[in-house]
Scaffold this motif. Structure first.
Motif, short mmCIF file in Angstrom:
data_model
loop_
_atom_site.label_atom_id
_atom_site.label_comp_id
_atom_site.label_asym_id
_atom_site.label_seq_id
_atom_site.Cartn_x
_atom_site.Cartn_y
_atom_site.Cartn_z
N ALA A 86 0.82 -1.22 0.00
CA ALA A 86 0.00 0.00 0.00
C ALA A 86 0.85 1.26 0.00
O ALA A 86 0.54 2.24 -0.70
N ILE A 87 1.93 1.27 0.76
CA ILE A 87 2.76 2.47 0.85
C ILE A 87 3.45 2.77 -0.48
O ILE A 87 3.42 3.89 -1.00
N LEU A 88 4.10 1.75 -1.04
CA LEU A 88 4.79 1.94 -2.32
C LEU A 88 3.81 2.25 -3.45
O LEU A 88 4.10 3.06 -4.33
N GLU A 89 2.63 1.63 -3.40
CA GLU A 89 1.62 1.89 -4.42
C GLU A 89 1.15 3.34 -4.36
O GLU A 89 0.94 3.98 -5.41
N LYS A 90 1.00 3.88 -3.16
CA LYS A 90 0.58 5.27 -3.01
C LYS A 90 1.64 6.21 -3.57
O LYS A 90 1.32 7.20 -4.27
N VAL A 91 2.91 5.92 -3.30
CA VAL A 91 3.99 6.73 -3.84
C VAL A 91 3.99 6.64 -5.37
O VAL A 91 4.15 7.65 -6.07
N PHE A 92 3.81 5.44 -5.89
CA PHE A 92 3.86 5.21 -7.33
C PHE A 92 2.75 5.96 -8.06
O PHE A 92 2.97 6.58 -9.11
N THR A 93 1.54 5.89 -7.55
CA THR A 93 0.39 6.48 -8.24
C THR A 93 0.21 7.97 -7.98
O THR A 93 -0.28 8.69 -8.86
N ALA A 94 0.61 8.43 -6.78
CA ALA A 94 0.32 9.82 -6.42
C ALA A 94 1.52 10.76 -6.46
O ALA A 94 1.35 11.97 -6.57
N ILE A 95 2.73 10.19 -6.39
CA ILE A 95 3.91 11.07 -6.27
C ILE A 95 4.86 10.90 -7.46
O ILE A 95 5.06 11.82 -8.24
N THR A 96 5.46 9.73 -7.58
CA THR A 96 6.43 9.53 -8.66
C THR A 96 6.59 8.05 -8.97
O THR A 96 6.48 7.20 -8.09
N LYS A 97 6.84 7.77 -10.25
CA LYS A 97 7.13 6.40 -10.67
C LYS A 97 8.63 6.13 -10.68
O LYS A 97 9.05 4.99 -10.86
N HIS A 98 9.40 7.20 -10.49
CA HIS A 98 10.86 7.09 -10.49
C HIS A 98 11.40 7.82 -9.27
O HIS A 98 11.89 8.95 -9.39
N PRO A 99 11.32 7.22 -8.09
CA PRO A 99 11.76 7.91 -6.87
C PRO A 99 13.26 8.19 -6.87
O PRO A 99 14.05 7.38 -7.37
N ASP A 100 13.63 9.36 -6.33
CA ASP A 100 15.04 9.71 -6.25
C ASP A 100 15.69 9.02 -5.05
O ASP A 100 15.03 8.31 -4.27
N GLU A 101 16.99 9.24 -4.89
CA GLU A 101 17.75 8.54 -3.85
C GLU A 101 17.24 8.88 -2.45
O GLU A 101 17.13 8.00 -1.58
N LYS A 102 16.89 10.15 -2.25
CA LYS A 102 16.42 10.56 -0.92
C LYS A 102 15.11 9.87 -0.55
O LYS A 102 14.95 9.38 0.57
#
Length: 387
Positions: free
Chosen positions: A81-97
């Motif tokens: 759920a956490i990674l899915e929320k990041v993927f759909t709402a924030i970014t599909k290519h997360p940076d190092e931070k």
């Protein structure tokens, strides 16, 4: 509105000197292209699209399954759920931070999270089966329309002598076969322009959409001005390379690697010879010089030539990408991915699976093995113009 239409259809722009629209009205003795005919392309484009859906469902799909084409897409990423929320709402290519923050939050190592995002991105990619069906439809259409064009053109004098394109212009009657040829080509490109938004997404989406719009503009413009004879030569010249490209992609999806590479190299030769050799020496030569010598100067002629130059620029761009891919094929012994692949870099997918801090290490499993081993120049449609 009447004033705007009168300005737009100004005879001194569209037609040679001393020719009027009244001179080109169809009669019982002779039929000429009419601008209203272009409206027929829209319902015909819809029919072509529906035929495509039926073809892919009842012909291409059974053929693909019979050839053991992989039916399922990439392996799905483990639900989170956490990674899915990041993927759909924030970014599909997360940076190092962000990766480090997620690592602490989930108690996963960074590599596992990176792999999860790769799997999740690949999860949205179409299956090989869908791409095979799309290529088989285009292969079938290009083969049909090219065969029709050759059968039509071999009976015409302008195939062997391009000056015949201008003899009697613009009072050249519209033959039924030529009318059909034009409408089918125009309708097909309209269908491509619309279906591109739901088809397999390519990295060259913008270039391809520009090509489709340019093709529709060229076809419509040449039809209205009755430049149809040279238009049929352009059709036939462009369709031949697309047949080989779609055949190469189908061979690739069937994992017939040697056949796929052979077809691609054949396509590269045919494309470069036809687009960088025959097109400028045969088509541009007659539209720039023979047309001017026969009819003199009128604005529409130059607009038509500017559109053809735009098409030639696309030819040069695609030829560069093809040559780069062919060079890799020759130097490395096989065709490798090129810059226009819609499959992520194989080196990115084949990283060594790291240890995870927690039992969640299942996400580190490579879920895109189905993409590996398929050459990117085909899955990405290196020269998908199609032309």
């Amino acid at each position: 509105m009447a004033g705007i239409l009168a300005w737009f259809w100004n005879e001194r722009f569209w037609l040679p000197h001393n020719v009027t629209w009244a001179d080109l009205q169809s009669t019982e003795e002779a039929v000429f292209p009419q601008a209203e005919d272009l409206y027929l392309a829209f319902p015909l484009a819809f029919c072509i699209f529906m035929i495509r859906l039926l073809f892919e469902r009842f012909i291409a799909k059974p053929c693909a399954l019979g050839l053991k084409v992989q039916a399922n897409g990439p392996q799905k990423a483990q639900p989170n759920a956490i990674l899915e929320k990041v993927f759909t709402a924030i970014t599909k290519h997360p940076d190092e931070k962000r990766l480090e923050g997620l690592s602490k939050q989930l108690d996963w190592d960074v590599r596992s999270i990176q792999r999860w995002f790769r799997q999740r991105r690949n999860q949205e990619k179409p299956s090989t089966l869908r791409k095979f069906c799309e290529s088989m439809w285009r292969f079938t259409f290009y083969l049909y329309i090219f065969t029709y064009g050759v059968r039509f053109l071999k009976k015409t004098p302008w195939l062997w002598n391009t000056r015949q394109c201008w003899i009697g212009y613009p009072y050249q009657p519209l033959m039924p076969d030529l009318h059909y040829y034009y409408l089918v080509e125009l309708s097909f490109y309209w269908s491509l322009a619309f279906s591109q938004f739901i088809d397999v997404k390519r990295k060259d989406f913008g270039i391809m959409f520009t090509h489709h719009i340019l093709a529709v503009t060229l076809i419509s413009f040449s039809y209205v001005t009755n430049l149809t004879r040279v238009g049929t030569l352009i059709f036939c010249l462009h369709d031949v390379a697309d047949i080989i490209l779609e055949a190469a992609k189908m061979a690739n999806y069937c994992k017939c690697q040697k056949l796929s590479d052979l077809l691609f190299l054949t396509f590269a030769v045919v494309f470069i010879v036809s687009r960088l050799g025959i097109f400028p020496l045969w088509i541009l030569n007659t539209t720039f010089f023979e047309l001017y010598e026969t009819l003199g100067n009128f604005p529409a002629m130059w607009v038509f030539n500017v559109l053809l130059i735009g098409l030639q620029i696309l030819h040069c761009l695609w030829s560069y990408l093809i040559i780069k891919t062919a060079y890799k094929a020759i130097s490395k012994g096989k065709v490798t991915k090129d810059a226009r692949s819609d499959v992520e870099s194989s080196s990115d997918e084949e990283e060594t699976v790291p240890r995870s801090k927690a039992p969640h290490s299942a996400v580190a499993t490579n879920g895109t093995s189905g993409a590996n081993g398929t050459n990117g120049y085909l899955t990405g449609a290196t020269c998908s113009e199609e032309h």
